[in-house]
Design an enzyme around this catalytic site. Structure first.
Site, PDB file in Angstrom:
ATOM      1  N   PRO A   1       0.883  -1.118  -0.002  1.00 53.80           N
ATOM      2  CA  PRO A   1       0.207  -0.037   0.081  1.00 53.80           C
ATOM      3  C   PRO A   1       0.937   1.322   0.073  1.00 53.80           C
ATOM      4  O   PRO A   1       2.145   1.283   0.671  1.00 53.80           O
ATOM      5  CB  PRO A   1      -0.804  -0.165   1.239  1.00 53.80           C
ATOM      6  CG  PRO A   1      -0.821  -1.399   1.805  1.00 53.80           C
ATOM      7  CD  PRO A   1       0.608  -2.115   1.207  1.00 53.80           C
ATOM      8  N   ASP A   2       0.274   2.543  -0.672  1.00 55.25           N
ATOM      9  CA  ASP A   2       0.989   3.593  -0.618  1.00 55.25           C
ATOM     10  C   ASP A   2       0.673   4.145   0.970  1.00 55.25           C
ATOM     11  O   ASP A   2       0.112   3.655   1.752  1.00 55.25           O
ATOM     12  CB  ASP A   2       0.637   4.570  -1.960  1.00 55.25           C
ATOM     13  CG  ASP A   2      -0.836   4.737  -2.030  1.00 55.25           C
ATOM     14  OD1 ASP A   2      -1.398   4.510  -0.922  1.00 55.25           O
ATOM     15  OD2 ASP A   2      -0.970   5.458  -3.071  1.00 55.25           O
ATOM     16  N   PHE A   3       0.743   5.588   0.883  1.00 55.53           N
ATOM     17  CA  PHE A   3       0.528   6.226   2.219  1.00 55.53           C
ATOM     18  C   PHE A   3      -0.804   7.076   1.872  1.00 55.53           C
ATOM     19  O   PHE A   3      -1.629   7.051   2.960  1.00 55.53           O
ATOM     20  CB  PHE A   3       1.701   7.169   2.652  1.00 55.53           C
ATOM     21  CG  PHE A   3       2.802   6.296   2.999  1.00 55.53           C
ATOM     22  CD1 PHE A   3       2.994   5.971   4.212  1.00 55.53           C
ATOM     23  CD2 PHE A   3       3.691   5.825   1.976  1.00 55.53           C
ATOM     24  CE1 PHE A   3       4.155   5.197   4.905  1.00 55.53           C
ATOM     25  CE2 PHE A   3       4.827   5.221   2.532  1.00 55.53           C
ATOM     26  CZ  PHE A   3       5.174   4.765   3.864  1.00 55.53           C
ATOM     27  N   ARG A   4      -0.866   8.111   1.120  1.00 57.99           N
ATOM     28  CA  ARG A   4      -1.909   8.939   1.132  1.00 57.99           C
ATOM     29  C   ARG A   4      -2.985   8.609   0.362  1.00 57.99           C
ATOM     30  O   ARG A   4      -4.150   9.675   0.358  1.00 57.99           O
ATOM     31  CB  ARG A   4      -1.255  10.244   0.756  1.00 57.99           C
ATOM     32  CG  ARG A   4      -0.255  10.823   1.767  1.00 57.99           C
ATOM     33  CD  ARG A   4       0.577  12.052   1.447  1.00 57.99           C
ATOM     34  NE  ARG A   4       1.462  12.279   2.482  1.00 57.99           N
ATOM     35  CZ  ARG A   4       2.553  11.771   2.991  1.00 57.99           C
ATOM     36  NH1 ARG A   4       2.883  10.595   2.479  1.00 57.99           N
ATOM     37  NH2 ARG A   4       3.208  12.118   3.941  1.00 57.99           N
TER      38      ARG A   4
ATOM     39  N   ASN B   1      11.139   4.678  -1.410  1.00 61.04           N
ATOM     40  CA  ASN B   1      10.488   3.591  -0.799  1.00 61.04           C
ATOM     41  C   ASN B   1      11.725   2.968   0.033  1.00 61.04           C
ATOM     42  O   ASN B   1      12.888   2.874  -0.298  1.00 61.04           O
ATOM     43  CB  ASN B   1      10.232   2.599  -1.855  1.00 61.04           C
ATOM     44  CG  ASN B   1       8.987   3.100  -2.699  1.00 61.04           C
ATOM     45  OD1 ASN B   1       8.214   4.028  -2.310  1.00 61.04           O
ATOM     46  ND2 ASN B   1       8.511   2.636  -4.056  1.00 61.04           N
TER      47      ASN B   1
ATOM     48  N   ASP C   1      10.985  -0.664   0.609  1.00 62.76           N
ATOM     49  CA  ASP C   1      10.854  -2.059   0.259  1.00 62.76           C
ATOM     50  C   ASP C   1      11.987  -2.969  -0.269  1.00 62.76           C
ATOM     51  O   ASP C   1      11.923  -4.073  -0.315  1.00 62.76           O
ATOM     52  CB  ASP C   1       9.561  -2.084  -0.584  1.00 62.76           C
ATOM     53  CG  ASP C   1       9.606  -1.422  -1.735  1.00 62.76           C
ATOM     54  OD1 ASP C   1      10.379  -1.524  -2.683  1.00 62.76           O
ATOM     55  OD2 ASP C   1       8.678  -0.804  -2.061  1.00 62.76           O
TER      56      ASP C   1
ATOM     57  N   HIS D   1      14.867   7.104   2.102  1.00 56.53           N
ATOM     58  CA  HIS D   1      14.183   7.039   3.217  1.00 56.53           C
ATOM     59  C   HIS D   1      14.696   5.632   4.048  1.00 56.53           C
ATOM     60  O   HIS D   1      14.103   5.188   4.983  1.00 56.53           O
ATOM     61  CB  HIS D   1      12.832   6.863   3.126  1.00 56.53           C
ATOM     62  CG  HIS D   1      12.432   8.327   2.876  1.00 56.53           C
ATOM     63  ND1 HIS D   1      10.904   8.640   2.284  1.00 56.53           N
ATOM     64  CD2 HIS D   1      12.641   9.588   3.186  1.00 56.53           C
ATOM     65  CE1 HIS D   1      10.964   9.888   1.853  1.00 56.53           C
ATOM     66  NE2 HIS D   1      11.799  10.479   2.476  1.00 56.53           N
TER      67      HIS D   1
END
Length: 250
Positions: free
Chosen positions: A35-38, A108, A110, A125
């Site tokens: 899933p993304d965030f916003r 990302n 991941d 990040h």
């Protein structure tokens, strides 16, 4: 211009370029099941059983004060060890192998770009694949964290708190990664921006260092930088890149 024409244009740009840089965000991995965030289906909108909002739980202060709540959320919502690269990751890996793509700059954590085969990845990040003891600095892989049964991982050597090597709220980005990202973006002859809302700073501001004439922006939703893109494709980036991949000559 219809999407098909835009995809053909992007393929043409890629074939004509010698120094491509890709700048991407959470939307790059949504088609891999992360899933993304916003967005409406994103992490910040999803149901979770904590009374704290995700932005609070993912802060440095909260991590230090409530590591058990942090890790409960982190393990259940942020770790996707079985996710596989999609068409975007695969095309970028191919372009790097062909010598055209010089860097992937990603927000990302991941690690899917590396899983797909990219080696020139600048992670703004951090990454869930790197973890370390805050006391003795012993390294722990993602699998190590998954294998630890306790919610809060503790160091096997000294008992110290183990934290993921990810940038939490209240923390600064690695300046070496920032400087390398600026250098790559400023050198590029084609900047492909994908799967990012371009609202998270300072990361989003990095694209202002691009001095070339070709900017392709691939994102399902509008961004504050749409007007700067010579090519704007509002569609799922994995599907778009898969189509581009088929058009590029081998």
């Amino acid at each position: 211009m219809e999407n098909r024409e835009k995809i053909e244009q992007l393929a043409t740009w890629i074939e004509a370029s010698d120094y491509i840089v890709f700048f991407g965000g959470a939307g790059t991995s949504t088609e891999s099941g992360i899933p993304d965030f916003r967005s409406a289906a994103g992490l910040y909108q999803s149901e979770h059983h904590s009374p704290y909002p995700p932005e609070v739980m993912l802060s440095h202060t909260f991590f230090m004060q409530h590591p058990e709540v942090f890790y409960d959320f982190y393990r259940s919502k942020m770790l996707h060890p079985h996710a596989q690269p999609n068409g975007c990751h695969r095309l970028l890996s191919r372009l790097e192998h062909d010598g055209k793509l010089k860097a992937v700059i990603t927000q990302n954590i991941d690690g899917l770009h590396q899983t797909a085969g990219c080696s020139e990845v600048l992670e703004l990040h951090g990454s869930v694949h790197r973890n370390y003891c805050m006391d003795c600095s012993r390294f722990y892989s993602l699998q190590d964290i998954l294998d630890i049964k306790e919610t809060v991982p503790r160091c096997k050597d000294c008992g110290g708190l183990v934290r993921p090597d990810v940038v939490l709220y209240e923390e600064e980005l690695d300046q070496n990664v920032i400087m390398r990202s600026i250098q790559e973006i400023s050198t590029a002859d084609l900047l492909i921006i994908g799967g990012t809302s371009l609202t998270v700073h300072p990361a989003a501001s990095l694209i202002s260092y691009f001095h070339g004439s070709k900017v392709a922006l691939l994102n399902a939703d509008p961004t504050p930088y749409d007007h700067r893109a010579g090519l704007l494709i509002a569609d799922r980036i994995g599907q778009v890149m898969t189509q581009v991949d088929k058009l590029i000559s081998t």
